[in-house]
Write an enzyme that holds these catalytic residues in place. Sequence first.
Site, PDB file in Angstrom:
ATOM      1  N   ILE A 156       0.840  -1.206   0.000  1.00 39.14           N
ATOM      2  CA  ILE A 156       0.000   0.000   0.000  1.00 39.14           C
ATOM      3  C   ILE A 156       0.873   1.253   0.000  1.00 39.14           C
ATOM      4  CG2 ILE A 156      -1.709   1.328   1.293  1.00 39.14           C
ATOM      5  CD1 ILE A 156      -2.850  -1.354   2.283  1.00 39.14           C
ATOM      6  N   PRO A 205       2.043  -2.220   9.594  1.00 44.38           N
ATOM      7  CA  PRO A 205       1.269  -3.066  10.510  1.00 44.38           C
ATOM      8  C   PRO A 205       1.419  -2.598  11.956  1.00 44.38           C
ATOM      9  CG  PRO A 205       3.288  -4.178   9.864  1.00 44.38           C
ATOM     10  CD  PRO A 205       3.235  -2.909   9.074  1.00 44.38           C
ATOM     11  N   ARG A 233      -3.161   1.002  11.024  1.00 38.02           N
ATOM     12  CA  ARG A 233      -3.870   0.357  12.130  1.00 38.02           C
ATOM     13  C   ARG A 233      -3.988   1.341  13.295  1.00 38.02           C
ATOM     14  NH1 ARG A 233      -5.431  -2.713   8.997  1.00 38.02           N
ATOM     15  NH2 ARG A 233      -5.206  -4.983   8.867  1.00 38.02           N
ATOM     16  N   GLU A 261     -12.345  -0.578  17.711  1.00 36.97           N
ATOM     17  CA  GLU A 261     -13.385  -0.375  16.691  1.00 36.97           C
ATOM     18  C   GLU A 261     -14.560  -1.307  16.921  1.00 36.97           C
ATOM     19  OE1 GLU A 261     -10.211   1.000  13.209  1.00 36.97           O
ATOM     20  OE2 GLU A 261     -11.143  -0.974  13.104  1.00 36.97           O
ATOM     21  N   HIS A 283     -13.239   3.233   9.261  1.00 37.11           N
ATOM     22  CA  HIS A 283     -12.468   2.116   8.715  1.00 37.11           C
ATOM     23  C   HIS A 283     -13.029   1.662   7.366  1.00 37.11           C
ATOM     24  CE1 HIS A 283      -9.671  -1.399  10.006  1.00 37.11           C
ATOM     25  NE2 HIS A 283      -9.612  -1.208   8.688  1.00 37.11           N
TER      26      HIS A 283
END
Length: 309
Positions: A156, A205, A233, A261, A283
Amino acid sequence: MKIVILDRATLGFDIDVDIFKTLGEVTSYDVTFQNQTKNRVKDADIVITNKVVISKEIMDASNLKLICISATGTNNVDLEYAKEKNIEVKNVAGYSSSSVVQLSFAMIFHFVQKLNYYKNYVDEGKWQKSAIFTHIDKPFYELDKKRVGIIGLGDIGLNLAKKAAAFDCDVVYYSTSGKNNNSDYKRVELDELLQTSDIVSIHCPLNENTQNLLNFENMNKMKDGSILLNLGRGGIINEEDLAKVIDLKEIYCGIDVVSKEPIEESNPLLKVKNKDRLVLTPHVGWASIEARKRLIHMVANNIKEFISK
């Protein structure tokens, strides 16, 4: 094969999941709470979970042969115990890169171009009362030559880097593992990245190296007017510290992930006073229609590969 989908609602009801019916007998639940999981998977051969936790206790009370995670992260499954039990675990990766990067740029343009301000100016009837043809009281700027600092240059992050370069941005990155050496972009240490970048975007991550990686001390050194994005994250940014920084200095933040979340009402980001400096989204970065279709196809392929063994 008996296939159980535990959290169908997380995949979106605009996406067809009938492909799983070609692979076995499917039972689907929109939402599964912790106290329901054991009963729902006890007779399953294959379970599909996005965020529902599959623990040691759940595995011991089941005959599971395959756990399919309909996401990249695997922290909702006890991987070590699954290996002990000879239960195969498969996740999916790379399906959402374009989707995440698109939201990153949507947030960047939101802050750079000040579209909310100018839309409201027109909607409130102020333009037709103007003595001149234009109204430029809210300064905006071009992306050309701005420095974009990327934290985590994986799939990404690299996608973002390429698209930022297309806007003629100066791209630098920080490797959270210390192992990434990409010759196309300059690698810098975290403090330099934060202090010199006009835009900082997080795509790494969450682990022991990145928990609270950004805190009050280092965020407070960011340039005035800079933009900070977290589409990695929750937990990588200390949210209490971020809320303080937003109200103390002029930095703009686009946050798509939080530490718990769905977001809790006590989350300090909901109490930020300078709300124009913060965009919070629930998200959604991973979830374009195309990305979710790719995800379903990849999960189905994981099941096909397992069955064919």
